[in-house]
Design an enzyme around this catalytic site. Structure first.
Site, short mmCIF file in Angstrom:
data_model
loop_
_atom_site.label_atom_id
_atom_site.label_comp_id
_atom_site.label_asym_id
_atom_site.label_seq_id
_atom_site.Cartn_x
_atom_site.Cartn_y
_atom_site.Cartn_z
CG ASP A 69 -4.63 9.15 6.87
OD1 ASP A 69 -3.80 9.77 7.54
OD2 ASP A 69 -5.69 9.65 6.48
CG PHE A 119 -2.89 15.48 1.84
CD1 PHE A 119 -3.86 14.61 2.31
CD2 PHE A 119 -2.58 15.49 0.48
CE1 PHE A 119 -4.53 13.75 1.44
CE2 PHE A 119 -3.25 14.63 -0.40
CZ PHE A 119 -4.22 13.77 0.08
NE ARG A 153 -3.34 8.30 -8.69
CZ ARG A 153 -3.88 7.94 -7.52
NH1 ARG A 153 -3.11 7.57 -6.54
NH2 ARG A 153 -5.19 7.95 -7.35
CD GLU A 189 -2.99 1.14 0.23
OE1 GLU A 189 -2.40 1.67 -0.73
OE2 GLU A 189 -4.12 1.51 0.59
CG ASP A 190 -1.11 4.89 -1.08
OD1 ASP A 190 -1.72 4.26 -0.18
OD2 ASP A 190 -1.68 5.71 -1.82
P1 IMP Z 1 -6.94 5.13 5.58
O1 IMP Z 1 -8.03 4.17 5.27
O2 IMP Z 1 -7.45 6.37 6.28
O3 IMP Z 1 -5.77 4.51 6.29
O4 IMP Z 1 -6.45 5.76 4.23
C1 IMP Z 1 -5.68 5.18 3.34
C2 IMP Z 1 -5.82 5.88 2.01
O5 IMP Z 1 -6.07 7.31 2.13
C3 IMP Z 1 -4.52 5.76 1.26
O6 IMP Z 1 -4.47 4.59 0.50
C4 IMP Z 1 -4.53 7.03 0.41
O7 IMP Z 1 -5.22 6.79 -0.79
C5 IMP Z 1 -5.31 8.03 1.20
N1 IMP Z 1 -4.40 8.97 1.93
C6 IMP Z 1 -4.24 9.10 3.25
N2 IMP Z 1 -3.34 10.05 3.55
C7 IMP Z 1 -2.89 10.53 2.37
C8 IMP Z 1 -1.93 11.56 2.03
O8 IMP Z 1 -1.27 12.21 2.85
N3 IMP Z 1 -1.77 11.75 0.70
C9 IMP Z 1 -2.45 11.07 -0.26
N4 IMP Z 1 -3.34 10.11 0.03
C10 IMP Z 1 -3.57 9.85 1.33
MG MG Z 2 -4.73 4.68 -1.80
#
Ligand code: IMP
Ligand code: MG
Length: 178
Positions: free
Chosen positions: A102, A151, A164, A98-99
């Site tokens: 969060d 962010f 991206r 995963e990237d």
């Molecule tokens: P989570 O479900 O809140 O953990 O979010 C995960 C997803 O939110 C990631 O796969 C990203 O697509 C997006 N995301 C969360 N923080 C960032 C950020 O700082 N930049 C870009 N995308 C983010």
């Molecule tokens: Mg994502």
């Protein structure tokens, strides 16, 4: 292109060095196993492409495309599968790539979903981790970089689907979204 970048947070060199370390670690940890690496589209595509080339054991690849339900401001924790895996994960050693972690909702949902398919093992490798933002408990097994609550864009990560292709991980200028 770079007009909304506040500053570079993680350079190309730092990313390349960390990818080498992660690749070596994964190669060692899975040296006697058949490994399936899963790329979560679209955010992890750039990281995935670099990471797999630092892995020195045979590895199979698969791709899954997902999106989070909700209005963006607040994730409901539900994840919609847009494209599922082609391969069966039953009995396989799987690493989800995963990237970023969060709130933790996406990966806790995804790992639950894939565990239900009975893989031999399931681990998560995330390029970035923002632990201060966590809303549900989730810990990735391999993490590239822990970052502060900012962010970020680039190296696969987007804001409104752009940025991206930036080669570094950059901080988005907050004026863009405030
Ligand atoms: P989570 O479900 O809140 O953990 O979010 C995960 C997803 O939110 C990631 O796969 C990203 O697509 C997006 N995301 C969360 N923080 C960032 C950020 O700082 N930049 C870009 N995308 C983010
Ligand atoms: Mg994502």
């Amino acid at each position: 292109m770079y007009q909304n970048v506040k500053r570079v947070l993680i350079s190309k060199e730092q990313i390349a060095k960390r990818n080498k370390e992660l690749g070596a670690q994964i190669s060692e940890d899975y040296k006697d196993k058949e490994l399936l690496m899963v790329c979560i589209l679209k955010g992890s595509s750039v990281f995935f492409a670099d990471l797999i080339r630092e892995i020195t054991i045979p590895v199979k690849l698969d791709f899954m495309s997902i999106s989070s339900y909700g209005n963006g401001a607040k994730s409901s924790g539900e994840v919609k599968v847009i494209k599922d895996l082609d391969s069966r994960v039953e009995g396989k050693h799987v690493i989800i790539v995963e990237d970023i972690v969060d709130s933790g909702y996406t990966l806790s949902y995804l790992t639950k979903m894939l565990k239900a398919r009975n893989p031999a093992s399931l681990k998560v490798c995330s390029l970035l981790d923002k632990p201060s933002r966590r809303e549900v408990e989730f810990k990735a097994d391999y993490v590239g970089f822990e970052i502060e609550n900012e962010f970020v864009i680039g190296y696969g990560l987007d804001y409104a689907q752009i940025y991206r292709n930036l080669p570094e991980v950059c901080i988005l200028d907050p004026k863009v979204y405030s």
